[in-house]
Design a protein around this motif. Structure first.
Motif, short mmCIF file in Angstrom:
data_model
loop_
_atom_site.label_atom_id
_atom_site.label_comp_id
_atom_site.label_asym_id
_atom_site.label_seq_id
_atom_site.Cartn_x
_atom_site.Cartn_y
_atom_site.Cartn_z
N THR A 123 0.72 -1.23 0.01
CA THR A 123 0.11 -0.01 0.11
C THR A 123 0.96 1.29 0.16
N PRO A 124 1.83 1.38 0.82
CA PRO A 124 2.63 2.44 0.78
C PRO A 124 3.43 2.76 -0.62
N GLY A 125 3.62 1.71 -1.25
CA GLY A 125 4.33 1.78 -2.84
C GLY A 125 3.30 2.32 -3.70
N LEU A 126 2.14 2.03 -3.54
CA LEU A 126 1.03 2.56 -4.37
C LEU A 126 0.71 3.82 -4.27
N SER A 127 0.81 4.21 -2.72
CA SER A 127 0.69 5.67 -2.67
C SER A 127 1.70 6.60 -3.16
N CYS A 128 3.09 6.09 -2.88
CA CYS A 128 4.34 6.74 -3.64
C CYS A 128 4.19 6.83 -4.90
N MET A 129 3.66 5.71 -5.65
CA MET A 129 3.63 5.82 -7.20
C MET A 129 2.75 6.71 -7.74
N ALA A 130 1.61 6.89 -6.98
CA ALA A 130 0.37 7.96 -7.34
C ALA A 130 0.99 9.17 -7.41
N THR A 131 1.89 9.58 -6.46
CA THR A 131 2.47 11.13 -6.23
C THR A 131 3.60 11.17 -7.25
N ARG A 132 4.14 10.27 -7.95
CA ARG A 132 5.19 10.62 -8.79
C ARG A 132 4.73 11.19 -10.03
N PRO A 133 5.57 12.16 -10.85
CA PRO A 133 5.03 12.91 -11.83
C PRO A 133 5.01 11.87 -12.97
N ASN A 134 5.56 10.97 -13.24
CA ASN A 134 5.46 9.83 -14.67
C ASN A 134 4.02 9.22 -14.26
N SER A 135 3.55 9.31 -13.37
CA SER A 135 2.25 8.48 -13.24
C SER A 135 0.83 9.33 -13.51
N ALA A 136 1.21 10.73 -13.80
CA ALA A 136 -0.04 11.47 -14.25
C ALA A 136 -0.54 11.09 -15.53
N SER A 137 0.30 10.27 -16.28
CA SER A 137 -0.25 10.02 -17.54
C SER A 137 -1.02 8.64 -17.75
N ILE A 138 -1.23 8.18 -16.58
CA ILE A 138 -1.82 6.71 -16.58
C ILE A 138 -3.45 6.84 -16.80
N GLU A 139 -4.08 6.09 -17.78
CA GLU A 139 -5.42 6.66 -18.24
C GLU A 139 -6.14 5.32 -17.50
N THR A 140 -5.68 4.17 -17.44
CA THR A 140 -6.14 2.97 -17.08
C THR A 140 -5.39 2.28 -15.99
N LEU A 141 -5.97 2.03 -14.72
CA LEU A 141 -5.27 1.16 -13.63
C LEU A 141 -6.07 0.25 -12.89
#
Length: 768
Positions: A387-405
């Motif tokens: 869960t902490p890894g998913l939270s950290c991934m969501a705040t990364r700038p590279n993750s802003a382009s994800i359209e389907t998770l």
């Protein structure tokens, strides 16, 4: 000196280039004036005498010529020409202004065969063929890929201009479904792969056709044929397609040894999709103890440096690869730990990443936060993700382009982690969450301001948490109230298979019916159907609270309650211990097998229909009909429905409605990597052992076209067909009869013209 006569020579100069013309010769003749004196303009001009009579004659001639040229056009004559005159040997089309031109005669000739069709643009023909292909291969169609290819060949022969575009549509996506029929085996004198051999011969002989191929679907592995031999045959066809982009419907396994099929794919520079189904290497199987193989789920041995480098070198030539699928079979691994990360870096055009059952040593939180910008990310049974890894991934700038998770059994522990994912992924349009245990609210966040969960861009939501089958969880209540508070303004489809209290169904737009006509007969005709998840056909537990427009909620933690339902405290820990996550003990594996994996959409539709029928017994408004004397004549209720009228969210419980092509009710509607690899996608007609004690009746003789191999067939008690070799026919294939005359009498020639070997209706799967 005698005057020099003016000579007019014929000319062929166009009107725009003609010099100013002089008066015609007829006008140079002397004419009698009013004073009976004759003179010529030419003599006057030559003599140079400027008399009154000469000026009058000149003015008279000029005025007469001007009046002739300025005559208006008569009806039907057309516009008058310029000051050019038709003379013998002069330009064609010039005539005197007082002459009526000859009418233009038009003859309507009959168009030649294919002349009008050849005038259509090529883009129109491409659209026609594309729509024809969709009609053949769409879900629910009675046709198949074989019928599409046969009709496309017929289109190519219908017109000369259609040949180019029909050939491109036929060879651009090649779908070879099912096995060869007896006539094909007799013709080619081979037991398998006849169509692949003929296709390879065509591609090698004509390079103009070979460059058209973009995707290839080989037939499934025939029974009794070696895997290596068949893979080599498919590899030879791949090598004949220089612009191949996808190998669909065929998923060979890779054990880090040299195989021609993977070597052939590595040489295709325009490949856009690659599916890796990894198995333990030979060194892992030899060095791994037998006791560890029985008690551990993942392989403990590392790969040899040569094996790791070979796997990495496969990706060096794929500069256009956009989709990467990696699935590890039990015992398989990727080592060293940076191998998968280095592989992803070799793919500059990667947009979709699907990871399934990757060991924690090969993919964990460290690798998750270092992913490049992606559009689709799917994680299924990846034990190294927390869960902490998913939270950290969501705040990364590279993750802003994800359209389907898509998160399948990642087991997100807390609701704030989900809120952070939805808030920071600003481009997210589809979110799929499937897990066994419901996320909880931390004790220090009991005060909630709604909407607690929200996303401005989310359009499709799949929420399946079958933890409490008979009651809604706290996470369900928080999500439902967030939707009602306007936290998801762009939400259009909502799929919640585990909705025992109808919270989400009451928030969506009302529907007349939710179940399909075949749902009520799938369980043997029982009126009360228990799903195993607590869904029942009767609606005794349905509360009158659900008859309102929107339900009332009360925020709370793990033991919170809402008006109309209550969430009991969990009977077991909210999340399994650490040894379960690592699955290193037999007890953890047993717990994983006993826990429900996902909800069944079939039972979810029956439960939703039961709630809908229960709500129809409680009208929202009552109409009193009173006569003129004030007496009550009639009283009836209206507005008996379940849902919110002004809601734009559609409540869907079918795989097709949710947009997941190829999903099944048993799989919860989503298409996972296991469904893609181990499913047949409708190609197989027979599977499994023959039933015993079901009253199956064997038929004598051989059924023509019933099986791909032409085996004898019978029927079992459930409508299936049982074969002599212990196999059961589970579905009906296509023989091309849908295209024949469907009247009382079927012409024999018509039947033989469209009939083909019976094959399954294979449809390409789209991963969620």
């Amino acid at each position: 000196m005698d005057p020099v006569p003016l000579i007019h020579m014929p000319t062929a100069i166009p009107d725009s280039s003609l010099p100013p013309l002089e008066r015609p010769g007829g006008y140079n003749k002397p004419r009698r004036l009013s004073n009976s004196s004759a003179s010529s303009d030419s003599s006057s001009a030559v003599s140079g005498r400027d008399s009154f009579d000469g000026r009058m004659r000149s003015a008279s001639v000029s005025s007469s010529q001007t009046s002739i040229d300025s005559w208006p056009a008569s009806p039907g004559v057309g516009p008058r020409p310029g000051p050019s005159w038709q003379m013998q040997g002069g330009p064609v089309g010039h005539y005197y202004p007082w002459q009526r031109p000859a009418p233009i005669k038009t003859y309507r000739r009959k168009a030649k065969q294919g002349e009008l069709f050849a005038a259509l643009p090529g883009e129109v023909l491409e659209l026609i063929l594309d729509e024809l292909r969709k009609l053949h291969l769409r879900p629910g169609s009675t046709s198949c890929a074989t019928c599409w290819m046969r009709n496309c060949c017929a289109v190519a022969l219908s017109a000369r201009k259609f040949l180019k575009y029909a050939r491109e549509a036929l060879y651009q996506h090649i779908y070879l479904v099912g096995q060869e029929g007896p006539h094909m085996k007799k013709r080619t004198k081979s037991t398998y792969g006849s169509r692949l051999v003929l296709l390879r011969r065509t591609l090698r002989a004509n390079t103009q056709i070979a460059v058209i191929v973009r995707s290839l679907k080989p037939p499934a592995l025939p029974p009794g044929v070696g895997v290596v031999e068949y893979n080599d045959l498919v590899a030879s066809v791949v090598m004949a397609c220089p612009n191949l982009e996808r190998l669909v419907g065929f998923y060979p396994t890779y054990d880090y040894s040299f195989q021609r099929i993977f070597q052939a794919l590595s040489t295709r520079p325009k490949l856009k999709e690659m599916n890796w189904i990894l198995e333990p290497s030979l060194s892992q199987r030899q060095n791994r103890p037998r006791s560890a193989a029985k008690n551990s789920r993942w392989g403990e041995g590392d790969l040899q440096p040569r094996e790791s480098q070979l796997f990495l070198d496969f990706h060096s030539n794929w500069r256009h690869l956009t989709t990467l699928v990696v699935h590890c079979q039990p015992g398989a691994t990727l080592s060293p730990a940076s191998l998968l990360q280095d592989t992803i870096r070799e793919l500059p055009s990667l947009q979709k990443l699907y990871l399934s059952r990757i060991p924690p040593t090969a993919f964990n939180d460290v690798h998750l936060v270092s992913l490049p910008p992606l559009k689709t990310l799917s994680l299924s049974h990846c034990m190294g993700i927390t869960t902490p890894g998913l939270s950290c991934m969501a705040t990364r700038p590279n993750s802003a382009s994800i359209e389907t998770l898509t998160l399948i059994h990642i087991e997100v522990e807390t609701v704030p982690a989900i809120a952070r994912i939805l808030a920071y992924l600003t481009s997210l349009e589809t979110f799929n969450l499937v897990q066994t245990y419901a996320p909880i609210m931390p004790p220090d966040e009991l005060m909630i301001f709604y909407p607690y969960l929200g996303s401005q861009s989310l359009r499709n939501l799949h929420w399946d948490i079958p933890y409490l089958p008979n009651a809604a969880t706290a996470a369900d209540a928080i999500l439902a109230r967030s939707i009602s508070a306007g936290g998801f303004p762009s939400l259009r489809t909502l799929c919640t298979p585990n909705d025992p209290e109808g919270l989400f169904q009451a928030l969506c737009a009302p529907r007349d019916r939710i179940d399909s006509p075949a749902d009520r007969y799938r369980s043997g005709g029982s009126n009360t159907i228990t799903s195993g998840m607590g869904h029942t056909r009767n609606a005794s537990s349905f509360s009158s609270t659900h008859t309102g427009n929107t339900p009332s909620f009360v925020s709370g933690g793990g033991g919170s309650s809402a008006a109309g339902f209550s969430t009991p405290p969990p009977a077991s820990p909210a999340f399994p211990p650490t040894d379960f996550l690592s699955a290193s003990s037999g007890a953890g594996a047993l717990l994983a097998l006993s826990a429900p994996q996902n909800s069944n959409l079939h039972h979810a539709r029956l439960a939703a229909q039961a709630r809908l029928e229960a709500a129809q017994r409680f009208p929202r408004y009552f109409v009193n009909v009173i006569d003129e004397h004030g007496a009550l004549v009639d009283k009836f209720g209206v507005g008996a429905f379940l849902g919110t009228v002004e809601s734009r969210v559609r409540y869907v419980l079918a795989p097709g409605e949710a947009g997941h092509l190829g999903g099944t009710d048993e799989g919860g509607g989503l298409v996972t990597v296991e469904d893609m690899v181990f499913g047949d996608a409708g190609e197989a007609l027979i599977q499994g052992p023959a039933p015993t004690g079901e009253g199956g009746k064997k038929l004598k003789g051989r059924g023509k076209g019933l099986f791909d191999q032409g085996t004898a067939a019978g029927t079992d008690g459930e409508g299936g067909v049982a074969g002599d070799k212990g196999q059961v026919r589970t579905r009906e294939g296509c023989t091309g009869r849908w295209n024949t005359y469907s009247g009382a009498v079927v012409d024999k020639k018509d039947r033989e013209r469209w009939w083909h070997q019976e094959r399954g209706r294979w449809r390409p799967l789209v991963l969620s």
